[in-house]
Design a protein around this motif. Structure first.
Motif, PDB file in Angstrom:
ATOM      1  N   UNK A   1      13.532   7.446  -8.635  1.00 44.40           N
ATOM      2  CA  UNK A   1      14.511   8.118  -9.461  1.00 44.40           C
ATOM      3  C   UNK A   1      15.246   7.579  -7.324  1.00 44.40           C
ATOM      4  N   UNK A   2      14.614   7.915  -6.784  1.00 45.46           N
ATOM      5  CA  UNK A   2      15.175   7.682  -5.264  1.00 45.46           C
ATOM      6  C   UNK A   2      13.776   7.691  -4.680  1.00 45.46           C
ATOM      7  N   UNK A   3      13.710   6.956  -3.770  1.00 42.99           N
ATOM      8  CA  UNK A   3      13.379   5.883  -2.401  1.00 42.99           C
ATOM      9  C   UNK A   3      13.223   5.860  -0.822  1.00 42.99           C
ATOM     10  N   UNK A   4      12.750   7.224  -0.081  1.00 44.26           N
ATOM     11  CA  UNK A   4      13.611   7.055   1.304  1.00 44.26           C
ATOM     12  C   UNK A   4      12.728   6.251   2.108  1.00 44.26           C
ATOM     13  N   UNK A   5      13.257   5.011   3.529  1.00 45.51           N
ATOM     14  CA  UNK A   5      11.943   4.654   4.146  1.00 45.51           C
ATOM     15  C   UNK A   5      10.942   5.874   5.113  1.00 45.51           C
ATOM     16  N   UNK A   6       9.954   4.799   5.220  1.00 44.57           N
ATOM     17  CA  UNK A   6       8.747   5.902   5.947  1.00 44.57           C
ATOM     18  C   UNK A   6       7.784   6.436   4.766  1.00 44.57           C
ATOM     19  N   UNK A   7       8.581   5.924   2.780  1.00 44.61           N
ATOM     20  CA  UNK A   7       7.145   6.818   2.102  1.00 44.61           C
ATOM     21  C   UNK A   7       6.022   5.900   1.730  1.00 44.61           C
ATOM     22  N   UNK A   8       4.829   6.765   1.852  1.00 42.83           N
ATOM     23  CA  UNK A   8       4.194   6.166   1.715  1.00 42.83           C
ATOM     24  C   UNK A   8       4.017   5.114  -0.327  1.00 42.83           C
ATOM     25  N   UNK A   9       3.944   4.252  -0.889  1.00 46.39           N
ATOM     26  CA  UNK A   9       3.956   3.928  -1.803  1.00 46.39           C
ATOM     27  C   UNK A   9       2.907   3.343  -2.323  1.00 46.39           C
ATOM     28  N   UNK A  10       2.288   3.323  -3.404  1.00 55.20           N
ATOM     29  CA  UNK A  10       1.660   2.225  -4.366  1.00 55.20           C
ATOM     30  C   UNK A  10       2.699   1.529  -5.046  1.00 55.20           C
ATOM     31  N   UNK A  11       2.197   0.304  -4.690  1.00 60.26           N
ATOM     32  CA  UNK A  11       2.296  -1.149  -5.951  1.00 60.26           C
ATOM     33  C   UNK A  11       1.460  -2.256  -6.503  1.00 60.26           C
ATOM     34  N   UNK A  12       2.412  -2.822  -7.210  1.00 62.34           N
ATOM     35  CA  UNK A  12       1.257  -3.077  -7.907  1.00 62.34           C
ATOM     36  C   UNK A  12       2.095  -4.738  -8.412  1.00 62.34           C
ATOM     37  N   UNK A  13       0.613  -6.006  -8.045  1.00 60.96           N
ATOM     38  CA  UNK A  13       1.843  -7.306  -7.737  1.00 60.96           C
ATOM     39  C   UNK A  13       1.175  -8.492  -8.804  1.00 60.96           C
ATOM     40  N   UNK A  14       1.607  -9.152  -8.497  1.00 62.27           N
ATOM     41  CA  UNK A  14       1.506 -10.081  -9.588  1.00 62.27           C
ATOM     42  C   UNK A  14       1.137 -11.917  -8.667  1.00 62.27           C
ATOM     43  N   UNK A  15       0.537 -12.597  -9.030  1.00 65.66           N
ATOM     44  CA  UNK A  15       1.116 -14.201  -8.322  1.00 65.66           C
ATOM     45  C   UNK A  15      -0.095 -13.868  -6.989  1.00 65.66           C
ATOM     46  N   UNK A  16      -0.299 -14.794  -6.386  1.00 65.07           N
ATOM     47  CA  UNK A  16      -0.816 -14.845  -5.254  1.00 65.07           C
ATOM     48  C   UNK A  16      -0.671 -15.147  -3.589  1.00 65.07           C
ATOM     49  N   UNK A  17       1.166 -16.071  -4.228  1.00 65.95           N
ATOM     50  CA  UNK A  17       2.051 -16.641  -3.280  1.00 65.95           C
ATOM     51  C   UNK A  17       1.363 -18.326  -1.851  1.00 65.95           C
ATOM     52  N   UNK A  18       0.372 -18.329  -2.855  1.00 64.84           N
ATOM     53  CA  UNK A  18      -0.251 -19.551  -2.577  1.00 64.84           C
ATOM     54  C   UNK A  18       0.355 -20.915  -2.990  1.00 64.84           C
ATOM     55  N   UNK A  19       0.375 -21.636  -2.484  1.00 64.51           N
ATOM     56  CA  UNK A  19       0.726 -23.273  -3.285  1.00 64.51           C
ATOM     57  C   UNK A  19       0.495 -23.375  -3.831  1.00 64.51           C
ATOM     58  N   UNK A  20       1.237 -24.141  -4.943  1.00 63.26           N
ATOM     59  CA  UNK A  20       1.105 -24.599  -6.360  1.00 63.26           C
ATOM     60  C   UNK A  20       0.672 -23.349  -7.777  1.00 63.26           C
ATOM     61  N   UNK A  21       0.264 -22.216  -6.884  1.00 66.08           N
ATOM     62  CA  UNK A  21       0.411 -21.199  -8.094  1.00 66.08           C
ATOM     63  C   UNK A  21       1.293 -20.058  -7.753  1.00 66.08           C
ATOM     64  N   UNK A  22       1.207 -18.823  -8.129  1.00 62.72           N
ATOM     65  CA  UNK A  22       2.039 -18.449  -8.816  1.00 62.72           C
ATOM     66  C   UNK A  22       3.022 -17.762  -7.272  1.00 62.72           C
ATOM     67  N   UNK A  23       4.420 -17.356  -7.347  1.00 61.28           N
ATOM     68  CA  UNK A  23       4.565 -16.604  -6.429  1.00 61.28           C
ATOM     69  C   UNK A  23       4.326 -14.853  -6.159  1.00 61.28           C
ATOM     70  N   UNK A  24       4.029 -14.385  -4.717  1.00 58.74           N
ATOM     71  CA  UNK A  24       3.653 -12.842  -5.070  1.00 58.74           C
ATOM     72  C   UNK A  24       4.946 -12.546  -5.210  1.00 58.74           C
ATOM     73  N   UNK A  25       4.956 -11.158  -5.940  1.00 55.17           N
ATOM     74  CA  UNK A  25       5.634 -10.240  -6.570  1.00 55.17           C
ATOM     75  C   UNK A  25       5.060  -8.852  -7.066  1.00 55.17           C
ATOM     76  N   UNK A  26       5.979  -8.075  -6.116  1.00 57.70           N
ATOM     77  CA  UNK A  26       6.024  -6.710  -6.936  1.00 57.70           C
ATOM     78  C   UNK A  26       6.509  -6.224  -8.374  1.00 57.70           C
ATOM     79  N   UNK A  27       5.316  -5.843  -8.758  1.00 57.84           N
ATOM     80  CA  UNK A  27       5.742  -5.773 -10.657  1.00 57.84           C
ATOM     81  C   UNK A  27       6.126  -4.216 -10.188  1.00 57.84           C
ATOM     82  N   UNK A  28       6.076  -3.095  -9.674  1.00 54.21           N
ATOM     83  CA  UNK A  28       6.077  -1.573 -10.080  1.00 54.21           C
ATOM     84  C   UNK A  28       5.790  -1.114  -8.183  1.00 54.21           C
TER      85      UNK A  28
END
Length: 71
Positions: A38-65
């Protein structure tokens, strides 16, 4: 993957995190909502899930959670 919250806008539910190597990565409202937060404060440690690699020709790197890091 772990990161540190860097920016967060409560109106748009968008923001960014800093990866442990200092790289900033933005997240959208869908990623924020997927984590059930519901809220996120600057400086908090978070866990993220991502998809993609961001490499040329690949799927862009993005956060999904974004959720709080728990021990």
């Amino acid at each position: 993957m772990q990161a540190t919250s860097y920016t967060y806008d409560s109106e748009t539910r968008c923001g960014s995190v800093l990866l442990d190597d200092g790289t900033p990565v933005e997240f959208d409202a869908a990623a924020f909502d997927a984590g059930g937060l519901r809220l996120l404060r600057v400086g908090q440690r978070v866990r993220i899930e991502t998809e993609g690699t961001g490499e040329t020709g690949g799927a862009p790197f993005r956060i999904t959670l974004v959720t709080l890091q728990t021990l």
